[in-house]
Design a protein around this motif. Sequence first.
Motif, PDB file in Angstrom:
ATOM      1  N   ARG A  63       0.469   7.610   7.191  1.00 59.53           N
ATOM      2  CA  ARG A  63       0.917   6.243   6.905  1.00 59.53           C
ATOM      3  C   ARG A  63       2.018   5.872   7.892  1.00 59.53           C
ATOM      4  O   ARG A  63       2.824   6.697   8.272  1.00 59.53           O
ATOM      5  CB  ARG A  63       1.443   6.140   5.476  1.00 59.53           C
ATOM      6  CG  ARG A  63       0.361   6.253   4.429  1.00 59.53           C
ATOM      7  CD  ARG A  63       0.868   6.072   3.017  1.00 59.53           C
ATOM      8  NE  ARG A  63       2.000   6.955   2.754  1.00 59.53           N
ATOM      9  CZ  ARG A  63       3.028   6.635   1.991  1.00 59.53           C
ATOM     10  NH1 ARG A  63       3.091   5.467   1.389  1.00 59.53           N
ATOM     11  NH2 ARG A  63       4.003   7.474   1.798  1.00 59.53           N
ATOM     12  N   THR A  64       2.050   4.608   8.280  1.00 60.66           N
ATOM     13  CA  THR A  64       3.030   4.145   9.262  1.00 60.66           C
ATOM     14  C   THR A  64       4.451   4.265   8.735  1.00 60.66           C
ATOM     15  O   THR A  64       5.356   4.629   9.470  1.00 60.66           O
ATOM     16  CB  THR A  64       2.733   2.685   9.660  1.00 60.66           C
ATOM     17  OG1 THR A  64       1.416   2.643  10.208  1.00 60.66           O
ATOM     18  CG2 THR A  64       3.708   2.183  10.691  1.00 60.66           C
ATOM     19  N   PRO A 105      -3.943  -0.169  16.658  1.00 58.67           N
ATOM     20  CA  PRO A 105      -2.485  -0.372  16.609  1.00 58.67           C
ATOM     21  C   PRO A 105      -1.887   0.063  15.267  1.00 58.67           C
ATOM     22  O   PRO A 105      -2.510  -0.069  14.220  1.00 58.67           O
ATOM     23  CB  PRO A 105      -2.336  -1.883  16.826  1.00 58.67           C
ATOM     24  CG  PRO A 105      -3.566  -2.288  17.563  1.00 58.67           C
ATOM     25  CD  PRO A 105      -4.658  -1.393  17.013  1.00 58.67           C
ATOM     26  N   SER A 106      -0.669   0.563  15.340  1.00 57.80           N
ATOM     27  CA  SER A 106      -0.015   1.123  14.155  1.00 57.80           C
ATOM     28  C   SER A 106       0.466   0.071  13.159  1.00 57.80           C
ATOM     29  O   SER A 106       1.040   0.420  12.135  1.00 57.80           O
ATOM     30  CB  SER A 106       1.161   2.004  14.577  1.00 57.80           C
ATOM     31  OG  SER A 106       2.112   1.243  15.283  1.00 57.80           O
ATOM     32  N   ASP A 107       0.203  -1.209  13.425  1.00 55.68           N
ATOM     33  CA  ASP A 107       0.567  -2.258  12.470  1.00 55.68           C
ATOM     34  C   ASP A 107      -0.679  -2.999  11.970  1.00 55.68           C
ATOM     35  O   ASP A 107      -0.581  -4.093  11.445  1.00 55.68           O
ATOM     36  CB  ASP A 107       1.551  -3.239  13.105  1.00 55.68           C
ATOM     37  CG  ASP A 107       0.976  -3.947  14.326  1.00 55.68           C
ATOM     38  OD1 ASP A 107      -0.117  -3.565  14.799  1.00 55.68           O
ATOM     39  OD2 ASP A 107       1.633  -4.885  14.819  1.00 55.68           O
ATOM     40  N   THR A 108      -1.842  -2.355  12.112  1.00 62.47           N
ATOM     41  CA  THR A 108      -3.113  -3.017  11.834  1.00 62.47           C
ATOM     42  C   THR A 108      -3.959  -2.221  10.852  1.00 62.47           C
ATOM     43  O   THR A 108      -4.001  -0.997  10.915  1.00 62.47           O
ATOM     44  CB  THR A 108      -3.906  -3.161  13.158  1.00 62.47           C
ATOM     45  OG1 THR A 108      -3.123  -3.916  14.070  1.00 62.47           O
ATOM     46  CG2 THR A 108      -5.233  -3.832  12.951  1.00 62.47           C
ATOM     47  N   VAL A 109      -4.651  -2.934   9.996  1.00 60.13           N
ATOM     48  CA  VAL A 109      -5.690  -2.330   9.167  1.00 60.13           C
ATOM     49  C   VAL A 109      -6.998  -2.602   9.912  1.00 60.13           C
ATOM     50  O   VAL A 109      -7.342  -3.756  10.152  1.00 60.13           O
ATOM     51  CB  VAL A 109      -5.747  -2.952   7.749  1.00 60.13           C
ATOM     52  CG1 VAL A 109      -6.915  -2.394   6.962  1.00 60.13           C
ATOM     53  CG2 VAL A 109      -4.436  -2.713   7.013  1.00 60.13           C
ATOM     54  N   PRO A 110      -7.719  -1.547  10.322  1.00 59.58           N
ATOM     55  CA  PRO A 110      -8.933  -1.773  11.106  1.00 59.58           C
ATOM     56  C   PRO A 110      -9.992  -2.555  10.329  1.00 59.58           C
ATOM     57  O   PRO A 110     -10.066  -2.468   9.096  1.00 59.58           O
ATOM     58  CB  PRO A 110      -9.438  -0.372  11.431  1.00 59.58           C
ATOM     59  CG  PRO A 110      -8.509   0.584  10.815  1.00 59.58           C
ATOM     60  CD  PRO A 110      -7.448  -0.153  10.080  1.00 59.58           C
ATOM     61  N   ASN A 111     -10.803  -3.298  11.052  1.00 56.56           N
ATOM     62  CA  ASN A 111     -11.870  -4.075  10.419  1.00 56.56           C
ATOM     63  C   ASN A 111     -12.813  -3.201   9.595  1.00 56.56           C
ATOM     64  O   ASN A 111     -13.310  -3.635   8.565  1.00 56.56           O
ATOM     65  CB  ASN A 111     -12.654  -4.866  11.468  1.00 56.56           C
ATOM     66  CG  ASN A 111     -11.873  -6.062  11.957  1.00 56.56           C
ATOM     67  OD1 ASN A 111     -11.069  -6.634  11.226  1.00 56.56           O
ATOM     68  ND2 ASN A 111     -12.099  -6.446  13.197  1.00 56.56           N
TER      69      ASN A 111
END
Length: 193
Positions: A63-64, A105-111
């Motif tokens: 987790r980020t 990117p570490s601030d993104t939830v992948p599609n």
Amino acid sequence: MSLNSTAGDAAAESYFSLEEATSYFTARGIAAWTGTDTVKEAAARLGTQYLDNAYRNRWKGYRTNQAQALAWPRIGDGGDSRFRLPVGSTFFVHGLIDEDGFEIPSDTVPNQVKRAAMEAALMALSGTVLEPALARGGRIKSISKVVGPLSKSITYEDGASAVDRYMVIDGYLRGLVTSQPGSSAGNVKLVRA
């Protein structure tokens, strides 16, 4: 209560917004995504909860931040994903690398995670209990009944899974988890020297 789908937020409840889900299902011609926003929000929460619980120990990376409510967004899984500057205690943080070699990117939830959560939410909206209480799972090997003082016996196959698998969800998450769909153990990458 309004659905919180803010990536990395301490109060996030869903990986996707209702607008994203409506667009996703409309583009696929799926008309079952219906009902009031309140009903859809509840389904979104259940779908996201299912993903976080079902894949908890299998997600790649970390987790980020500790305060985030959901498993995503995440940072890389070791090696070169986090490293200290030679002086000081500053970390460089990199996102995960997907199965095609691209950084998430570490601030993104992948599609892929959003779509898997939407599919789970649709199942919940349609009445599927994603996390049922299990008395005993598995495939039935034999059933015997006795009509005289009413008796019933069920024998289950050895090694049968106690839970259902949802292939559309497993397919979306391929490459973001440490084991293949249906597997309870991790995978090992072999590299020729």
